[in-house]
Structures are given as C-alpha cells and as structure tokens.
Write a protein that holds these residues in place. Structure first.
Motif, mmCIF file in Angstrom:
data_model
loop_
_atom_site.group_PDB
_atom_site.id
_atom_site.type_symbol
_atom_site.label_atom_id
_atom_site.label_comp_id
_atom_site.label_asym_id
_atom_site.label_seq_id
_atom_site.Cartn_x
_atom_site.Cartn_y
_atom_site.Cartn_z
ATOM 1 N N SER A 43 -53.725 -123.394 49.723
ATOM 2 C CA SER A 43 -54.709 -124.018 48.839
ATOM 3 C C SER A 43 -54.071 -125.179 48.096
ATOM 4 O O SER A 43 -52.839 -125.308 48.013
ATOM 5 N N ALA A 44 -54.898 -126.034 47.522
ATOM 6 C CA ALA A 44 -54.396 -127.140 46.708
ATOM 7 C C ALA A 44 -53.581 -126.611 45.533
ATOM 8 O O ALA A 44 -52.533 -127.162 45.184
ATOM 9 N N GLU A 45 -54.070 -125.522 44.927
ATOM 10 C CA GLU A 45 -53.355 -124.945 43.784
ATOM 11 C C GLU A 45 -51.966 -124.458 44.197
ATOM 12 O O GLU A 45 -50.975 -124.676 43.505
ATOM 13 N N ALA A 46 -51.905 -123.784 45.355
ATOM 14 C CA ALA A 46 -50.611 -123.292 45.836
ATOM 15 C C ALA A 46 -49.668 -124.448 46.134
ATOM 16 O O ALA A 46 -48.487 -124.420 45.758
ATOM 17 N N ALA A 47 -50.175 -125.488 46.809
ATOM 18 C CA ALA A 47 -49.345 -126.642 47.131
ATOM 19 C C ALA A 47 -48.858 -127.347 45.865
ATOM 20 O O ALA A 47 -47.731 -127.851 45.818
ATOM 21 N N TYR A 48 -49.697 -127.375 44.834
ATOM 22 C CA TYR A 48 -49.303 -127.958 43.553
ATOM 23 C C TYR A 48 -48.054 -127.261 43.005
ATOM 24 O O TYR A 48 -47.097 -127.909 42.560
ATOM 25 N N PHE A 49 -48.060 -125.936 43.055
ATOM 26 C CA PHE A 49 -46.894 -125.195 42.547
ATOM 27 C C PHE A 49 -45.693 -125.323 43.478
ATOM 28 O O PHE A 49 -44.560 -125.463 43.017
ATOM 29 N N VAL A 50 -45.906 -125.284 44.797
ATOM 30 C CA VAL A 50 -44.797 -125.362 45.750
ATOM 31 C C VAL A 50 -44.057 -126.679 45.602
ATOM 32 O O VAL A 50 -42.826 -126.712 45.471
ATOM 33 N N TYR A 51 -44.797 -127.814 45.614
ATOM 34 C CA TYR A 51 -44.137 -129.110 45.569
ATOM 35 C C TYR A 51 -43.869 -129.597 44.147
ATOM 36 O O TYR A 51 -43.019 -130.467 43.943
ATOM 37 N N GLY A 52 -44.556 -129.027 43.169
ATOM 38 C CA GLY A 52 -44.309 -129.418 41.786
ATOM 39 C C GLY A 52 -43.236 -128.598 41.095
ATOM 40 O O GLY A 52 -42.578 -129.079 40.172
ATOM 41 N N PHE A 53 -43.041 -127.325 41.549
ATOM 42 C CA PHE A 53 -42.095 -126.432 40.872
ATOM 43 C C PHE A 53 -41.023 -125.882 41.793
ATOM 44 O O PHE A 53 -40.088 -125.234 41.324
ATOM 45 N N GLY A 54 -41.144 -126.120 43.109
ATOM 46 C CA GLY A 54 -40.091 -125.720 44.027
ATOM 47 C C GLY A 54 -39.781 -124.246 43.967
ATOM 48 O O GLY A 54 -40.662 -123.392 44.106
ATOM 49 N N GLN A 55 -38.522 -123.919 43.724
ATOM 50 C CA GLN A 55 -38.095 -122.513 43.715
ATOM 51 C C GLN A 55 -38.720 -121.730 42.563
ATOM 52 O O GLN A 55 -38.738 -120.498 42.586
ATOM 53 N N GLY A 56 -39.278 -122.422 41.586
ATOM 54 C CA GLY A 56 -39.953 -121.746 40.499
ATOM 55 C C GLY A 56 -41.452 -121.655 40.695
ATOM 56 O O GLY A 56 -42.187 -121.344 39.759
ATOM 57 N N SER A 67 -43.478 -142.965 51.428
ATOM 58 C CA SER A 67 -44.185 -142.498 52.618
ATOM 59 C C SER A 67 -45.687 -142.432 52.366
ATOM 60 O O SER A 67 -46.134 -141.844 51.375
ATOM 61 N N GLY A 68 -46.483 -143.009 53.259
ATOM 62 C CA GLY A 68 -47.929 -142.910 53.126
ATOM 63 C C GLY A 68 -48.412 -141.482 53.200
ATOM 64 O O GLY A 68 -49.346 -141.083 52.490
ATOM 65 N N THR A 69 -47.772 -140.679 54.068
ATOM 66 C CA THR A 69 -48.133 -139.260 54.164
ATOM 67 C C THR A 69 -47.963 -138.576 52.815
ATOM 68 O O THR A 69 -48.869 -137.894 52.327
ATOM 69 N N GLN A 70 -46.798 -138.745 52.208
ATOM 70 C CA GLN A 70 -46.537 -138.079 50.935
ATOM 71 C C GLN A 70 -47.439 -138.619 49.831
ATOM 72 O O GLN A 70 -47.904 -137.857 48.972
ATOM 73 N N GLN A 71 -47.721 -139.914 49.852
ATOM 74 C CA GLN A 71 -48.592 -140.488 48.820
ATOM 75 C C GLN A 71 -50.001 -139.895 48.898
ATOM 76 O O GLN A 71 -50.603 -139.563 47.870
ATOM 77 N N MET A 72 -50.542 -139.747 50.119
ATOM 78 C CA MET A 72 -51.888 -139.194 50.233
ATOM 79 C C MET A 72 -51.903 -137.712 49.872
ATOM 80 O O MET A 72 -52.803 -137.237 49.172
ATOM 81 N N MET A 73 -50.900 -136.965 50.342
ATOM 82 C CA MET A 73 -50.822 -135.548 50.001
ATOM 83 C C MET A 73 -50.656 -135.363 48.495
ATOM 84 O O MET A 73 -51.219 -134.442 47.898
ATOM 85 N N ALA A 74 -49.890 -136.270 47.883
ATOM 86 C CA ALA A 74 -49.681 -136.204 46.440
ATOM 87 C C ALA A 74 -50.992 -136.386 45.688
ATOM 88 O O ALA A 74 -51.270 -135.692 44.704
ATOM 89 N N ALA A 75 -51.805 -137.342 46.148
ATOM 90 C CA ALA A 75 -53.110 -137.553 45.515
ATOM 91 C C ALA A 75 -53.995 -136.325 45.686
ATOM 92 O O ALA A 75 -54.784 -135.984 44.792
ATOM 93 N N ALA A 76 -53.860 -135.642 46.817
ATOM 94 C CA ALA A 76 -54.682 -134.465 47.081
ATOM 95 C C ALA A 76 -54.313 -133.297 46.175
ATOM 96 O O ALA A 76 -55.179 -132.666 45.567
ATOM 97 N N ILE A 77 -53.007 -133.010 46.056
ATOM 98 C CA ILE A 77 -52.599 -131.811 45.308
ATOM 99 C C ILE A 77 -52.284 -132.117 43.845
ATOM 100 O O ILE A 77 -52.023 -131.210 43.060
ATOM 101 N N ARG A 78 -52.297 -133.412 43.477
ATOM 102 C CA ARG A 78 -52.134 -133.852 42.087
ATOM 103 C C ARG A 78 -50.725 -133.637 41.542
ATOM 104 O O ARG A 78 -50.520 -133.310 40.378
ATOM 105 N N VAL A 79 -49.742 -133.846 42.431
ATOM 106 C CA VAL A 79 -48.340 -133.915 42.027
ATOM 107 C C VAL A 79 -47.847 -135.298 42.432
ATOM 108 O O VAL A 79 -47.860 -135.627 43.624
#
Length: 402
Positions: A164-177, A196-208
């Motif tokens: 989910s977007a919420e899960a991805a937010y925590f995975v890429y925003g908090f890493g091991q935490g 990276s365009g990929t990372q920029q678009m994914m970042a906009a999606a998950i809000r990190v």
C-alpha cells in the motif's frame, strides 16, 4: 511488526506467481563500427534524458535514416532529471559513444569538442518535479507522449504480493525503523536516486521526497533489476522499476499490486499478472503512472518547435502525426509496456494529480488490446460503414466510439 491493514489485494487479481512476457531487447551497437563525429551525420537531431524512450526512438531512427532526405537521431541517455537540467541550463551533449542508428543497426558517434546542442529532452516526469525552477514558457514547451507506469518489484522467490502507499511511505521514509515486515533491512530496500524519473514519480505517489528515501542506492535501472533479482534475502528485498524494465525480467522479478491512498485494495498495472494490457492503468485503477515528456524550444509566435527535426520526432512519438509507413508505434509501445494516449480513458495534468475522464480524438482502445495480448472485445472493420452506431469509427481495424 506488520502495520495493520496495509496489504490487501483486490479479489479479482490473480496471484503474482508469474508475470507478463518474455524479454524484449534492443540490439547492442556493432563492436566493429568506428565512431564518427555526430555533426557529420545527415541532419542530426539531438535527444537526451530518460532511458524509457530509447526503444521507440531506435525504431523511428531506423526509418528516418532511410527517408528522403535522411534524418539522423542522436541519443544520450542520462536520466530524466539530468537531461531536463542539461536542457534548461543550456548544457550541450558531450563525450564519445552517443547512440545513433542506420536502417538496421545501432551505431556510435562522438559529440563535437564544444558539445552538441540538445534539440529534445525526454523525461519520465514533469520538469518541475525535477526542479521547481524548470518551468515551461513562451519559448519552451512540454509535449506529452505515451503513458509510463512505475512499479514496486520483489524477487520471484518472495511471498509478498501487494504493497500500500502507507506501507511504502514507512519503508522508504523510515527504512529499518519502518515496522513494515518483511521490509525492515535497508541493505535490501533498494532505491535509485533523486535524479531518477522513476524515483521522482514514486516519491510523488507515496509522499516521501525523492531526496529523502532510505535504502541501498542503485546506479541505473539495470543495476536495480540485478540488485533485486539476485538479492541474498528475497523475502526482505524490494525495489522500484518502470513497468517496461520489470516485464523484461519476468523470470526473475514480480510486480507488486499497489494500493494507493484512499483505495480499498491493490491493483496490478494489468488486468491480471499474466497479461500486458495495462487495463488498470488505462482506466485509473492503478495509480502510479504519468506521460513521457518531450521538452523543446519553440517559436514565441507560433508555439511550434524551432527545430524541424525536433518537431518531426515529437509529432511521431506523441501520436500527433501518423508514423512513417512500416512503423507500428502503437504495437511497439504495447510491447514495451507503455500506453499511447489514444488507448487511455483517463488523464492527469500534474505529477500524480487527480484523474479526469478522457476521450481521445481518435481512440485505439481495441487495437491496443489486440496487440498487447489482452484480446480485443470489439468488432473488426475495414471502414466506418462496417461499424454500429455506438462505435461508428473504424480505427486501426476495429470499431471505436471516436
């Protein structure tokens, strides 16, 4: 610990045990070919930026090289935001070994000693996503082209099927935490970089923000693919890739269904993981996508590209002009997991912005389904006279509404 309610997949989706089709590769340049100055080629058009455009650019370049007069496309891939920055800052292409094509083969040429000016910059994301200062104007225009989905990927050996977007937010925003098992080890959480365009678009999606992602960096899409596919801990591994790269590695990777904010379940880009029809992208159920962007200098009076070569390349690749005989761009785009505007039913005008219903000027919904392997549930036709009143236009061999 698992954050409650973060992993749900829509019941209509099949298990992601296998994905999509076989790899589609662009032939490497000939090792025996000696590079020549790019400026010595007939009518060179210089293109840079996203790697996603290269397969389409290559096929178009082969046709244009044999046209009268011949036109030479010269390409340097350097990533979406790097290409956009070079274009806006007036930095020319430089170095040896830029890609060009004759009627059959990818070749190499060398930029001029003082550099070669950029005619077209191609980006996976809006230029302002790369840098807020990179805005269009009366002299710079952004022509949007085919739609590109971005995906979360895991190794095929992983048991994970959805994120989910919420899960991805925590995975890429908090890493091991993050607290989102099994993705709690930053050695196996793979990211690209802020350019990276990929990372920029994914970042906009998950809000990190793309510059604040945690995890192990990878140098390119190919590096990301290898890092995820050959990870030593499949269950704890996750990465991000454009759908085209992910599908080329279906024997090694699987795409996760993605549940966006305010959605009740996750969706794959396709109607099921064994197809390449991009149905869930085209109707807006799968959320992470955006158009390819073609940036060029334009006339302040007419808004037309200043370079005739740039205009031709952009018109063909954005569908504004019928492609040259023998080049089926809709089929080529379907094979490389992007969607032409004529096959879309929704559109957006900002990065990960709200969706609006969309009817293309000349729809190709049925033909795209047919060439994407999804099966076209439409009446075949030879002319408008063969079509019913609710689908009165014969487009690309099928009856369409418009």
């Amino acid at each position: 610990m698992m954050r409650d309610g973060m992993f749900r997949t829509c019941p209509i989706l099949l298990p992601a045990a296998a994905l999509l089709g076989a790899a589609l590769a662009v032939a490497p340049p000939s090792a025996a070919q000696e590079a020549v100055p790019c400026s010595s080629l007939p009518f060179p058009v210089y293109v840079t930026g996203s790697s996603a455009v290269k397969p389409f650019l290559a096929e178009l370049a082969k046709v244009l090289s044999a046209s009268t007069p011949p036109i030479s496309i010269v390409y340097q891939g350097q990533g979406s935001c790097s290409g956009v920055a070079a274009f806006f800052e007036g930095a020319p292409l430089s170095g040896a070994g830029l890609s060009t094509w004759d009627a059959d083969t990818e070749l190499r040429c060398d930029a001029d000693p003082d550099g070669s000016p950029i005619d077209v910059a191609v980006s996976d994301v809006f230029a302002t996503t790369c840098d807020a200062a990179f805005t269009t104007s009366s002299t710079i225009s952004d022509f949007t082209g085919p739609i590109q989905p971005m995906t979360f990927v895991v190794p095929n050996a992983s048991t994970q099927a959805s994120i989910s977007a919420e899960a991805a937010y925590f995975v890429y925003g908090f890493g091991q935490g993050s607290g989102v098992a099994p993705w709690v080890d930053e050695r196996f959480i793979f990211q690209r970089n802020a350019g990276s365009g990929t990372q920029q678009m994914m970042a906009a999606a998950i809000r990190v923000p793309a510059s604040r992602w945690l995890g192990a960096p990878t140098a390119s899409s190919d590096d990301m693919r290898s890092s995820v596919a050959f990870s030593t801990d499949a269950e704890r591994t996750i990465g991000v890739l454009g759908a085209n790269v992910a599908s080329e590695s279906a024997s090694l990777l699987k795409v996760l269904a993605y549940q966006h904010y305010d959605q009740r379940c996750g969706y794959y880009p396709d109607s099921d993981p064994l197809k390449r029809d991009k149905r869930n992208v085209r109707d807006g159920h799968y959320a992470i996508w955006g158009p390819l962007h073609f940036l060029t200098h334009v006339s302040i009076n007419t808004g037309a590209p200043l370079s005739d070569g740039a205009a031709l390349v952009i018109d063909y690749l954005t569908g504004r002009k019928q492609p040259p005989a023998g080049l089926d761009l809709i089929k080529l785009e379907a094979q490389h997991d992007v969607v032409p505007e004529c096959a879309m039913r929704v559109r957006r005008t900002e990065e990960m912005g709200p969706l609006a219903s969309f009817m293309p000027t000349r729809s190709c919904w049925c033909y795209f389904d047919a060439v994407a392997g999804g099966g076209a549930d439409c009446a075949p036709c030879d002319s408008d006279a063969d079509c019913p009143s609710d689908a009165p236009k014969c487009n690309f061999g099928y009856c369409e509404p418009q």
